[in-house]
Design a protein around this motif. Structure first.
Motif: not given
Length: 286
Positions: A42-49, A52-56, A83-88, A94-95
């Motif tokens: 979407l507009d990018g706001a919060g997308a990466l957060d 991270e929640a989906l990965l967890a 990189a932080a996602f990969d570590s955790a 995939v981006v």
């Protein structure tokens, strides 16, 4: 890059993934066997957060941004987050990147410029921060597709038909990944299903990028009326039973797609997550 299944789940409703009821739903999807979750930027706001929640919440699944607007974060910021996602969580992100709109660029204090060149510069700035086999572009037309083919694993086209996939597979050959978006409505009443389809995707039909691509696919002004003609809606949205959805997925795969991002649409005014439909469709990916 390859996906482990021929279909994954694309959902705007899985944004705000930090909320407990969404985390619970994602965990159930993981248990049901969905192994690819597409999260729109979407507009990018919060997308990466949300990623991270989906990965967890889904420890067995790949999470794909489908697609992340490049204006919402710099290339170094994106590389650092992945990189932080990969570590955790392991290398399960995939981006997918999209060019967004001039308004989005302006809101972030940047110049939209030529879309393909702006995307090329963003990829240049990424450098080796994210490997090409973990990148996709949100592309439709030939110039952005060409950039995707040469700089990333492939592309994620939105609002396309199996005919689009067939035409491009013939042009690019067997290597680049094509992962089309496919909207679906699980309703056997055509009028209700088309109403749900129009509520879900109708607004996109007014965007010049999608209109131009649909005209390249043979649709005309009579189809591109507000909400779309029945012919256009039926071509873009698979509706009916789970078997009807399976046939549309198979049509994309037979045309040359590697993976299909399935987007469940529900009746206008519906609230909540379409868990029942996601459960019904899980059998298609096992």
């Amino acid at each position: 890059m390859t996906f482990s299944q021929r279909a994954g789940l694309w959902s705007m409703q899985l944004r705000s993934a930090g909320r407990p009821h969404i985390r619970d739903a994602v965990a159930e999807l993981d248990d049901l066997g969905w192994r690819t979750i597409w999260s729109p930027g979407l507009d990018g706001a919060g997308a990466l957060d949300d990623v991270e929640a989906l990965l967890a919440a889904a420890p067995h699944s790949t999470v794909v941004t489908g697609v992340l607007n490049i204006w919402g974060q710099t290339a170094p910021e994106l590389s650092a987050r992945v990189a932080a996602f990969d570590s955790a969580h392991g290398a399960r992100t995939v981006v997918g990147l999209g060019i967004g709109s001039p308004a989005g660029a302006s809101a972030s204090g940047q110049d939209y410029g030529n879309p393909v060149e702006s995307m090329r510069r963003y990829l240049d700035r990424l450098g080796s921060g994210i490997s090409a086999d973990r990148l996709l572009l949100g592309a439709l037309g030939p110039k952005m597709v060409d950039l995707a083919v040469h700089r990333t694993a492939g592309w994620h086209p939105f609002l396309v038909t199996p005919e689009y996939v067939h035409a491009y597979r013939g042009k690019v050959g067997p290597g680049p990944l094509i992962a089309p978006h496919q909207a679906v409505v699980l309703d056997t009443d055509p009028d209700r299903a088309r109403a749900a389809a129009r509520a879900g995707i109708g607004m996109f039909l007014g965007f010049p990028t999608y209109r131009n691509n649909l005209k390249r696919l043979g649709f005309d002004d009579a189809d591109l009326v507000p909400g779309g003609s029945d012919r256009l809606i039926d071509a873009l949205v698979a509706h009916g039973t789970a078997d009807d959805v399976e046939r549309r997925i198979s049509a994309h795969i037979d045309a040359g797609a590697d993976h299909v991002a399935v987007h469940v649409l529900t009746a206008p005014g519906s609230t909540g997550l379409p868990l029942a439909q996601w459960r019904d469709l899980a059998a298609l990916v096992k």
